[in-house]
Design a protein around this motif. Structure first.
Motif, PDB file in Angstrom:
ATOM      1  N   LEU A 459      11.804  -5.428  -3.877  1.00 36.13           N
ATOM      2  CA  LEU A 459      10.390  -5.813  -3.856  1.00 36.13           C
ATOM      3  C   LEU A 459       9.662  -5.088  -2.718  1.00 36.13           C
ATOM      4  O   LEU A 459       8.518  -4.653  -2.883  1.00 36.13           O
ATOM      5  CB  LEU A 459      10.267  -7.334  -3.708  1.00 36.13           C
ATOM      6  CG  LEU A 459       8.858  -7.912  -3.844  1.00 36.13           C
ATOM      7  CD1 LEU A 459       8.213  -7.528  -5.174  1.00 36.13           C
ATOM      8  CD2 LEU A 459       8.898  -9.441  -3.710  1.00 36.13           C
ATOM      9  N   GLN A 460      10.324  -4.946  -1.569  1.00 31.90           N
ATOM     10  CA  GLN A 460       9.728  -4.166  -0.474  1.00 31.90           C
ATOM     11  C   GLN A 460       9.481  -2.722  -0.917  1.00 31.90           C
ATOM     12  O   GLN A 460       8.416  -2.145  -0.643  1.00 31.90           O
ATOM     13  CB  GLN A 460      10.651  -4.154   0.748  1.00 31.90           C
ATOM     14  CG  GLN A 460      10.655  -5.427   1.572  1.00 31.90           C
ATOM     15  CD  GLN A 460      11.250  -5.173   2.954  1.00 31.90           C
ATOM     16  OE1 GLN A 460      10.531  -4.786   3.876  1.00 31.90           O
ATOM     17  NE2 GLN A 460      12.541  -5.388   3.099  1.00 31.90           N
ATOM     18  N   LEU A 461      10.462  -2.134  -1.615  1.00 36.57           N
ATOM     19  CA  LEU A 461      10.302  -0.752  -2.092  1.00 36.57           C
ATOM     20  C   LEU A 461       9.151  -0.654  -3.097  1.00 36.57           C
ATOM     21  O   LEU A 461       8.387   0.315  -3.094  1.00 36.57           O
ATOM     22  CB  LEU A 461      11.610  -0.260  -2.724  1.00 36.57           C
ATOM     23  CG  LEU A 461      12.769  -0.028  -1.749  1.00 36.57           C
ATOM     24  CD1 LEU A 461      14.071   0.198  -2.497  1.00 36.57           C
ATOM     25  CD2 LEU A 461      12.483   1.151  -0.821  1.00 36.57           C
ATOM     26  N   ALA A 462       9.023  -1.673  -3.966  1.00 34.83           N
ATOM     27  CA  ALA A 462       7.925  -1.696  -4.944  1.00 34.83           C
ATOM     28  C   ALA A 462       6.573  -1.751  -4.227  1.00 34.83           C
ATOM     29  O   ALA A 462       5.623  -1.067  -4.622  1.00 34.83           O
ATOM     30  CB  ALA A 462       8.090  -2.891  -5.878  1.00 34.83           C
ATOM     31  N   LYS A 463       6.479  -2.557  -3.165  1.00 31.89           N
ATOM     32  CA  LYS A 463       5.227  -2.652  -2.398  1.00 31.89           C
ATOM     33  C   LYS A 463       4.903  -1.326  -1.708  1.00 31.89           C
ATOM     34  O   LYS A 463       3.753  -0.896  -1.675  1.00 31.89           O
ATOM     35  CB  LYS A 463       5.342  -3.760  -1.345  1.00 31.89           C
ATOM     36  CG  LYS A 463       5.150  -5.160  -1.880  1.00 31.89           C
ATOM     37  CD  LYS A 463       5.127  -6.181  -0.761  1.00 31.89           C
ATOM     38  CE  LYS A 463       3.912  -6.049   0.128  1.00 31.89           C
ATOM     39  NZ  LYS A 463       3.864  -7.069   1.184  1.00 31.89           N
ATOM     40  N   ILE A 464       5.931  -0.686  -1.155  1.00 29.15           N
ATOM     41  CA  ILE A 464       5.730   0.605  -0.497  1.00 29.15           C
ATOM     42  C   ILE A 464       5.188   1.628  -1.492  1.00 29.15           C
ATOM     43  O   ILE A 464       4.278   2.403  -1.193  1.00 29.15           O
ATOM     44  CB  ILE A 464       7.050   1.089   0.137  1.00 29.15           C
ATOM     45  CG1 ILE A 464       7.305   0.320   1.430  1.00 29.15           C
ATOM     46  CG2 ILE A 464       7.035   2.589   0.407  1.00 29.15           C
ATOM     47  CD1 ILE A 464       8.661   0.582   2.048  1.00 29.15           C
ATOM     48  N   ALA A 465       5.759   1.618  -2.709  1.00 28.69           N
ATOM     49  CA  ALA A 465       5.318   2.575  -3.735  1.00 28.69           C
ATOM     50  C   ALA A 465       3.858   2.331  -4.121  1.00 28.69           C
ATOM     51  O   ALA A 465       3.106   3.281  -4.368  1.00 28.69           O
ATOM     52  CB  ALA A 465       6.219   2.478  -4.958  1.00 28.69           C
ATOM     53  N   VAL A 466       3.429   1.072  -4.157  1.00 27.13           N
ATOM     54  CA  VAL A 466       2.030   0.746  -4.474  1.00 27.13           C
ATOM     55  C   VAL A 466       1.087   1.320  -3.416  1.00 27.13           C
ATOM     56  O   VAL A 466      -0.012   1.785  -3.709  1.00 27.13           O
ATOM     57  CB  VAL A 466       1.825  -0.793  -4.572  1.00 27.13           C
ATOM     58  CG1 VAL A 466       0.341  -1.142  -4.661  1.00 27.13           C
ATOM     59  CG2 VAL A 466       2.554  -1.348  -5.780  1.00 27.13           C
ATOM     60  N   SER A 467       1.548   1.337  -2.164  1.00 23.15           N
ATOM     61  CA  SER A 467       0.677   1.754  -1.049  1.00 23.15           C
ATOM     62  C   SER A 467       0.299   3.228  -1.109  1.00 23.15           C
ATOM     63  O   SER A 467      -0.705   3.642  -0.550  1.00 23.15           O
ATOM     64  CB  SER A 467       1.364   1.477   0.293  1.00 23.15           C
ATOM     65  OG  SER A 467       2.405   2.444   0.525  1.00 23.15           O
TER      66      SER A 467
END
Length: 586
Positions: A459-467
């Motif tokens: 989920l952290q990686l998914a948030k980073i990708a959104v940024s």
């Protein structure tokens, strides 16, 4: 009663469900005396839950049979060290706690015997305490502690206070303590998480030296390749049992995948031919009402149903690998992304880093390495917070993944709420996006606090990708991730156009992804080329040429995957023979 030499644990057709989610469906396995078993599976597949059931079956409502001797002693090492809860004791006293307790009890009973009239009751107590003392090798206990500390390269720490240890060192001390209590089975839940290179090697030594039965949840590729003679693989509610090395298990999966895809292709062709016949018969039946035509159509439809039902479905060879992808909104031409000037870290009056200076370019991929407790995370946080001694290029936008997952995730949020907060437009966008990271739509309303460690990292990686940031600061990004997610992360980093500074203790991850390393030694930091890093790793951890052979293995596996995509089964089979020869070198 289960006796040593037979099955220590037997699980037969076990099924278990959470509310609105099935976890296992009729899984079975045995664990025998002396086996070192790796327990693997994708993030969130239920490995830790199965461990909980084994340790306390009375607490859970499950279907099926679980056979464990009621006298069976299980030792447990958690993935959480809880170092902060230990006070005012030395390493030696902490490891020998049970030994000293029994020793004092025996001494106390002996002193009571001198004055008591009830000698028989005291003799019974004395015998029970003596049996327990002998069961842990009491007379030889100090020698056993010294041997284990030596194996873990911690002999010099014997008289230190536990509070002076790093988190990684304390994890090893916990493993030693449990091993010396000589339980029938030791269960470890990701004992490798956050361990540095030296401590991973020490953990390997401790595992390999242990004569008893081990069941270890791990995704660490180094440990998987070197420490186990049995594999339990939990996937898609099913469990596969394999007696042998992890590397041989992976090879058998690949061979099965080649065979099954070839069969599946033949099935698909037959289904397509049959579908064409059904369409033809339907067309004839609409213009011709003869009973025989209708019967022929019904017969063909039944054949089609049987063909569909027998289609190859393999939960272990068709594992969904996440599709991690990092993009940048603002690509920066090669320039200096950040400068660190005379940075120092002091913790509890101890200098960890002193006058550190370095710079990273806007396309550099850099690993920050060093022993546990040397200030790596403090440095990464300082860069993210843009402290005084840090210069950030104004065109650089940073995103941060923390090993302390609660630092970047609001654990009271649902997955949906977290990704809406991160910038996705609506629930439809979240559903479409999050499937790439291994989450299905049923999980959207699940609270983050109930996710596994690996799911939280995804989920952290998914948030980073959104940024869409153009510089990523990643603190132990592969920790808790299953091996399939680790490989997906490596691919994403390879394709990323921005800068990366990552803390990692994963040999494979660093070797496969990074341009160079920054190594912390003696309170300062120096740059090291990948060539020198590999040489250093070989000297301390591997046989000669190990990583090159591992890399060759990976390239052949990739070629097999490509051959399967092209349905070139003959090439895939030829490559699998080549792969078998390479595996023999490992």
């Amino acid at each position: 009663m289960i006796k040593r030499g037979n099955n220590m644990i037997k699980v037969d057709n076990l099924s278990y469900s959470f509310p609105q989610k099935d976890i296992y469906k009729n899984i079975s396995f045995t664990l025998e005396d002396g086996q070192h078993c790796a327990f693997i599976g994708t993030n969130g597949s239920g490995k830790s839950t199965l461990i909980d059931i084994l340790m306390d079956p009375e607490k859970y409502m499950f279907d099926g049979k679980l056979e464990i001797d009621p006298q069976y002693r299980i030792g447990y090492v958690s993935q959480f060290s809880q170092l902060e809860k230990i006070h005012d004791t030395t390493v030696y006293e902490f490891i020998g706690e049970e030994f000293f307790k029994l020793q004092n009890e025996i001494t106390y009973i002996c002193s009571q015997m001198e004055t008591s009239s009830d000698i028989d009751a005291l003799l019974d107590k004395y015998q029970l305490a003596l049996d327990a003392f002998n069961a842990i090798g009491g007379d030889d206990f100090e020698s056993m502690i010294n041997k284990k500390l030596n194996l873990a390269n911690l002999t010099k720490h014997k008289d230190l206070m536990v509070s002076e240890l790093s988190g990684g060192e304390f994890k090893l001390i916990q493993v030693i303590k449990v091993m010396l209590s000589i339980p029938d089975l030791i269960i470890m839940d990701e004992p490798d998480v956050f361990l540095d290179f030296e401590n991973i090697d020490s953990l390997k030594n401790l595992i390999d030296s242990h004569k008893g039965t081990l069941l270890i949840i791990t995704h660490n590729r180094y440990l998987l390749n070197h420490c186990f003679n049995k594999i339990l693989h939990l996937e898609n509610k099913e469990l596969q049992e394999f007696d042998g090395r992890f590397i041989d298990y992976n090879f058998s999966l690949l061979q099965t995948k080649i065979e099954l895809q070839e069969l599946a292709m033949a099935d698909t062709e037959e289904i397509e031919r049959n579908a064409m016949l059904i369409d033809k018969l339907r067309s004839i039946a609409t213009h011709n009402s003869e009973a025989s035509r209708g019967k022929a159509l019904k017969a063909r439809v039944k054949i089609q149903e049987r063909l569909e039902a027998r289609r190859i479905k393999e939960p272990f060879v068709d594992i969904k690998q996440p599709n991690i992808s990092f993009h940048t909104d603002n690509e920066v031409e090669e320039t200096i992304a950040l400068k660190v000037n005379d940075f120092s870290v002091v913790y509890d009056e101890e200098v960890l880093l002193e006058n550190v200076n370095f710079e990273i370019k806007s396309t550099d991929k850099v690993a920050l390495i060093g022993s546990n407790g040397t200030g790596k995370t403090t440095l990464l946080r300082a860069i993210f917070k843009n402290n005084d001694s840090i210069e950030i290029n104004p065109n650089i936008e940073m995103a941060y993944l923390s090993q302390n997952q609660g630092e970047t995730l609001n654990e009271s949020n649902t997955i949906l709420e977290e990704l809406l907060d991160a910038g996705l437009r609506n629930s439809t966008a979240v559903i479409s996006y999050i499937s790439n990271y291994g989450f299905d739509r049923k999980m959207l309303h699940q609270k983050i606090q109930y996710l596994s460690g690996g799911e939280k990292n995804m989920l952290q990686l998914a948030k980073i990708a959104v940024s869409k940031a153009n510089m990523l600061l990643l603190d132990e990004p592969t920790s808790h991730l299953d091996t399939y997610s680790q490989i997906a992360l490596e691919k994403a980093i390879e394709n990323y156009k921005g800068a990366i500074l990552t803390i990692s203790h994963d040999y494979y991850f660093i070797s496969n992804c990074m341009d160079y390393v920054l190594i912390i030694e003696n309170m300062t930091l120096r740059k090291m080329s990948m060539k020198k890093f590999r040489r250093k790793i070989y000297a301390n951890h591997f046989d000669r040429d190990y990583l090159e052979v591992e890399q060759k293995k990976k390239l052949i596996e990739t070629s097999i995957e490509l051959a399967l995509k092209d349905t070139n089964f003959e090439l895939a089979k030829t490559l699998s023979e080549e792969l078998e020869d390479v595996i023999k070198l490992l």
